[in-house]
Design a protein around this motif. Structure first.
Motif, PDB file in Angstrom:
ATOM      1  N   LYS A  97      13.863  -2.175  -9.470  1.00 13.92           N
ATOM      2  CA  LYS A  97      14.410  -3.038  -8.421  1.00 13.92           C
ATOM      3  C   LYS A  97      14.007  -2.592  -7.029  1.00 13.92           C
ATOM      4  CE  LYS A  97      18.403  -4.551 -11.124  1.00 13.92           C
ATOM      5  NZ  LYS A  97      17.893  -5.937 -11.259  1.00 13.92           N
ATOM      6  N   SER A  98      13.286  -1.496  -6.957  1.00 11.34           N
ATOM      7  CA  SER A  98      12.754  -1.046  -5.681  1.00 11.34           C
ATOM      8  C   SER A  98      11.487  -0.256  -5.948  1.00 11.34           C
ATOM      9  CB  SER A  98      13.765  -0.174  -4.943  1.00 11.34           C
ATOM     10  OG  SER A  98      13.955   1.048  -5.643  1.00 11.34           O
ATOM     11  N   SER A  99      10.763   0.030  -4.885  1.00  9.09           N
ATOM     12  CA  SER A  99       9.579   0.883  -5.011  1.00  9.09           C
ATOM     13  C   SER A  99       9.381   1.587  -3.671  1.00  9.09           C
ATOM     14  CB  SER A  99       8.341   0.067  -5.388  1.00  9.09           C
ATOM     15  OG  SER A  99       8.053  -0.924  -4.419  1.00  9.09           O
ATOM     16  N   THR A 100       8.716   2.735  -3.706  1.00 11.27           N
ATOM     17  CA  THR A 100       8.490   3.504  -2.491  1.00 11.27           C
ATOM     18  C   THR A 100       7.012   3.863  -2.380  1.00 11.27           C
ATOM     19  OG1 THR A 100      10.717   4.438  -2.521  1.00 11.27           O
ATOM     20  CG2 THR A 100       9.051   5.598  -1.220  1.00 11.27           C
ATOM     21  N   LEU A 101       6.427   3.450  -1.286  1.00 13.29           N
ATOM     22  CA  LEU A 101       5.053   3.819  -0.968  1.00 13.29           C
ATOM     23  C   LEU A 101       5.099   5.127  -0.193  1.00 13.29           C
ATOM     24  CD1 LEU A 101       1.986   3.014  -0.751  1.00 13.29           C
ATOM     25  CD2 LEU A 101       2.576   2.107   1.509  1.00 13.29           C
ATOM     26  N   SER A 102       4.366   6.113  -0.652  1.00 13.06           N
ATOM     27  CA  SER A 102       4.355   7.407   0.008  1.00 13.06           C
ATOM     28  C   SER A 102       2.961   7.700   0.550  1.00 13.06           C
ATOM     29  CB  SER A 102       4.781   8.504  -0.972  1.00 13.06           C
ATOM     30  OG  SER A 102       4.785   9.771  -0.337  1.00 13.06           O
ATOM     31  N   LEU A 103       2.905   7.942   1.853  1.00 15.25           N
ATOM     32  CA  LEU A 103       1.645   8.286   2.513  1.00 15.25           C
ATOM     33  C   LEU A 103       1.710   9.750   2.922  1.00 15.25           C
ATOM     34  CD1 LEU A 103       1.428   5.163   4.877  1.00 15.25           C
ATOM     35  CD2 LEU A 103       0.318   5.461   2.649  1.00 15.25           C
ATOM     36  N   PRO A 104       0.903  10.611   2.308  1.00 13.61           N
ATOM     37  CA  PRO A 104       0.979  12.038   2.608  1.00 13.61           C
ATOM     38  C   PRO A 104       0.268  12.377   3.915  1.00 13.61           C
ATOM     39  CG  PRO A 104      -0.723  11.638   0.986  1.00 13.61           C
ATOM     40  CD  PRO A 104      -0.075  10.304   1.258  1.00 13.61           C
ATOM     41  N   ARG A 105       0.896  13.157   4.753  1.00 13.34           N
ATOM     42  CA  ARG A 105       0.275  13.669   5.974  1.00 13.34           C
ATOM     43  C   ARG A 105      -0.463  12.557   6.747  1.00 13.34           C
ATOM     44  NH1 ARG A 105      -1.925  18.340   3.232  1.00 13.34           N
ATOM     45  NH2 ARG A 105      -3.859  18.102   4.394  1.00 13.34           N
ATOM     46  N   VAL A 106       0.312  11.665   7.341  1.00  9.60           N
ATOM     47  CA  VAL A 106      -0.287  10.527   8.052  1.00  9.60           C
ATOM     48  C   VAL A 106      -1.021  10.986   9.301  1.00  9.60           C
ATOM     49  CG1 VAL A 106       1.369   8.861   7.167  1.00  9.60           C
ATOM     50  CG2 VAL A 106       1.843  10.069   9.316  1.00  9.60           C
ATOM     51  N   SER A 107      -1.987  10.167   9.689  1.00  6.77           N
ATOM     52  CA  SER A 107      -2.719  10.384  10.930  1.00  6.77           C
ATOM     53  C   SER A 107      -2.568   9.128  11.796  1.00  6.77           C
ATOM     54  CB  SER A 107      -4.194  10.658  10.643  1.00  6.77           C
ATOM     55  OG  SER A 107      -4.789   9.519  10.034  1.00  6.77           O
ATOM     56  N   LEU A 108      -3.070   9.218  13.017  1.00  9.41           N
ATOM     57  CA  LEU A 108      -2.972   8.073  13.930  1.00  9.41           C
ATOM     58  C   LEU A 108      -3.607   6.825  13.326  1.00  9.41           C
ATOM     59  CD1 LEU A 108      -3.838   9.822  17.330  1.00  9.41           C
ATOM     60  CD2 LEU A 108      -1.570   9.213  16.454  1.00  9.41           C
ATOM     61  N   SER A 109      -4.628   7.010  12.530  1.00  8.37           N
ATOM     62  CA  SER A 109      -5.337   5.879  11.931  1.00  8.37           C
ATOM     63  C   SER A 109      -4.543   5.174  10.838  1.00  8.37           C
ATOM     64  CB  SER A 109      -6.678   6.337  11.362  1.00  8.37           C
ATOM     65  OG  SER A 109      -6.472   7.280  10.327  1.00  8.37           O
ATOM     66  N   ASP A 110      -3.415   5.732  10.464  1.00  7.08           N
ATOM     67  CA  ASP A 110      -2.545   5.076   9.481  1.00  7.08           C
ATOM     68  C   ASP A 110      -1.597   4.085  10.140  1.00  7.08           C
ATOM     69  OD1 ASP A 110      -2.424   8.195   7.770  1.00  7.08           O
ATOM     70  OD2 ASP A 110      -3.482   6.378   7.100  1.00  7.08           O
ATOM     71  N   THR A 111      -1.637   3.997  11.457  1.00  9.08           N
ATOM     72  CA  THR A 111      -0.832   2.999  12.160  1.00  9.08           C
ATOM     73  C   THR A 111      -1.292   1.610  11.743  1.00  9.08           C
ATOM     74  OG1 THR A 111      -0.388   4.415  14.063  1.00  9.08           O
ATOM     75  CG2 THR A 111      -0.264   2.035  14.419  1.00  9.08           C
ATOM     76  N   ALA A 112      -0.395   0.868  11.128  1.00  6.78           N
ATOM     77  CA  ALA A 112      -0.756  -0.430  10.558  1.00  6.78           C
ATOM     78  C   ALA A 112       0.515  -1.110  10.064  1.00  6.78           C
ATOM     79  CB  ALA A 112      -1.729  -0.260   9.384  1.00  6.78           C
ATOM     80  N   VAL A 113       0.357  -2.320   9.555  1.00  2.94           N
ATOM     81  CA  VAL A 113       1.454  -3.021   8.895  1.00  2.94           C
ATOM     82  C   VAL A 113       1.248  -2.884   7.392  1.00  2.94           C
ATOM     83  CG1 VAL A 113       2.609  -5.230   8.519  1.00  2.94           C
ATOM     84  CG2 VAL A 113       1.714  -4.646  10.789  1.00  2.94           C
ATOM     85  N   TYR A 114       2.325  -2.553   6.689  1.00  2.00           N
ATOM     86  CA  TYR A 114       2.265  -2.337   5.243  1.00  2.00           C
ATOM     87  C   TYR A 114       3.115  -3.398   4.537  1.00  2.00           C
ATOM     88  CZ  TYR A 114       0.036   2.038   6.366  1.00  2.00           C
ATOM     89  OH  TYR A 114      -0.854   2.977   6.829  1.00  2.00           O
ATOM     90  N   TYR A 115       2.513  -4.081   3.593  1.00  2.00           N
ATOM     91  CA  TYR A 115       3.172  -5.159   2.871  1.00  2.00           C
ATOM     92  C   TYR A 115       3.445  -4.754   1.426  1.00  2.00           C
ATOM     93  CZ  TYR A 115       1.388  -8.154   6.653  1.00  2.00           C
ATOM     94  OH  TYR A 115       1.097  -8.722   7.874  1.00  2.00           O
ATOM     95  N   CYS A 116       4.658  -5.060   0.994  1.00  2.00           N
ATOM     96  CA  CYS A 116       5.046  -4.870  -0.401  1.00  2.00           C
ATOM     97  C   CYS A 116       5.074  -6.246  -1.052  1.00  2.00           C
ATOM     98  CB  CYS A 116       6.426  -4.217  -0.453  1.00  2.00           C
ATOM     99  SG  CYS A 116       7.263  -4.298  -2.038  1.00  2.00           S
ATOM    100  N   LEU A 117       4.405  -6.391  -2.186  1.00  2.00           N
ATOM    101  CA  LEU A 117       4.350  -7.685  -2.859  1.00  2.00           C
ATOM    102  C   LEU A 117       4.656  -7.529  -4.336  1.00  2.00           C
ATOM    103  CD1 LEU A 117       1.487  -7.384  -0.939  1.00  2.00           C
ATOM    104  CD2 LEU A 117       1.739  -9.818  -1.182  1.00  2.00           C
ATOM    105  N   VAL A 118       5.253  -8.569  -4.886  1.00  2.00           N
ATOM    106  CA  VAL A 118       5.579  -8.579  -6.305  1.00  2.00           C
ATOM    107  C   VAL A 118       5.027  -9.850  -6.922  1.00  2.00           C
ATOM    108  CG1 VAL A 118       7.451  -8.703  -7.977  1.00  2.00           C
ATOM    109  CG2 VAL A 118       7.653  -7.197  -6.008  1.00  2.00           C
ATOM    110  N   GLY A 119       4.318  -9.717  -8.026  1.00  2.00           N
ATOM    111  CA  GLY A 119       3.780 -10.893  -8.696  1.00  2.00           C
ATOM    112  C   GLY A 119       3.154 -10.503 -10.023  1.00  2.00           C
ATOM    113  N   ASP A 120       3.027 -11.477 -10.903  1.00  2.00           N
ATOM    114  CA  ASP A 120       2.454 -11.156 -12.214  1.00  2.00           C
ATOM    115  C   ASP A 120       0.941 -11.370 -12.200  1.00  2.00           C
ATOM    116  OD1 ASP A 120       3.624 -14.140 -13.984  1.00  2.00           O
ATOM    117  OD2 ASP A 120       2.166 -13.879 -12.381  1.00  2.00           O
ATOM    118  N   THR A 121       0.342 -11.261 -13.312  1.00  2.00           N
ATOM    119  CA  THR A 121      -1.119 -11.267 -13.395  1.00  2.00           C
ATOM    120  C   THR A 121      -1.680 -12.627 -13.024  1.00  2.00           C
ATOM    121  OG1 THR A 121      -0.946 -11.798 -15.739  1.00  2.00           O
ATOM    122  CG2 THR A 121      -1.155  -9.487 -15.147  1.00  2.00           C
TER     123      THR A 121
END
Lengths: 116, 113
Positions: free
Chosen positions: B69-93
């Motif tokens: 019912k949830s999920s977690t995106l983990s970005l290790p040791r971020v840098s300035l270049s990781d500044t962005a918009v992150y989208y979570c999506l759910v869908g089947d094949t």
């Protein structure tokens, strides 16, 4: 591979004019998607094709919008007549499950449309 | 369609680990969870996809609990270049349902020096 190609990159037009956006998907991909992105509504799916056939166009805002895919390497999104509220960035994306085990869509650079 | 809920924005500093959590209470049995990243003036780019437990690639890790019912995106040791918009999506094949992906507004991650 050149990736998904969209043209033009920028389009400025006057209200009432016809606008045609173009997309060339990645060779071999059998799905093609058109999205629209605005600050207010985010990224919205307009329509998508599978093997050149429109599958779902429920996201197309109204009859002024139409999309075609005459062959596997070309698609167009047309707005006629255009209105200021159509101003947005329009993205084209393509994918192929057969060539990837993931659920991955490849996006083009987008067309920024401004209707004055 | 499974709707997703994620924070509108997050701030972090260079070198830190960033975890972005997404809620999808109505996820269906056949649904996969996919994350995309979008830089300004560019189209979204696929980061990672999973169905359950944990998935890791060269960019990120995706943690999915047993109830999915949830999920977690983990970005290790971020840098300035990781500044962005992150989208979570759910869908089947694909095969008709790939068009059910709903991007929404995503999470705007700002990484500071």
């Amino acid at each position: 591979d050149a990736g998904v190609i969209q043209s033009p990159r920028h389009e400025v037009t006057e209200m009432g004019q016809e606008v045609t956006l173009r997309c060339k998907p990645i060779s071999g991909h059998d799905y093609l998607f058109w999205y629209r992105q605005t600050m207010m509504r985010g990224l919205e799916l307009l329509i998508y094709f599978n093997n050149n056939v429109p599958i779902d166009d429920s996201g197309m805002p109204e009859d002024r919008f139409s999309a075609k895919m005459p062959n596997a390497s070309f698609s167009t999104l047309k707005i006629q007549p255009s209105e200021p509220r159509d101003s947005a960035v329009y993205f084209c994306a393509s994918s192929s499950l057969a060539r990837s085990s993931s659920y991955e869509q490849y996006f083009g650079p987008g067309t920024r449309l401004t209707v004055t | 369609l499974a709707k997703t809920t994620q924070p509108i924005s997050m701030d972090s500093y260079e070198g830190q680990e960033v975890n972005i959590t997404c809620s999808h209470n109505n996820i269906a049995t056949n649904d996969y969870i996919t994350w995309y990243q979008q830089f300004p003036s560019q189209g979204p780019r696929f980061i990672i996809q999973g169905y359950k437990t944990k998935v890791t690639n060269e960019v990120a890790s995706l943690f999915i609990p047993a109830d999915r019912k949830s999920s977690t995106l983990s970005l290790p040791r971020v840098s300035l270049s990781d500044t962005a918009v992150y989208y979570c999506l759910v869908g089947d094949t694909p095969g008709g349902s790939q068009g059910n992906l709903i991007f929404g507004k995503g999470t705007k991650l700002s990484v500071k020096p």
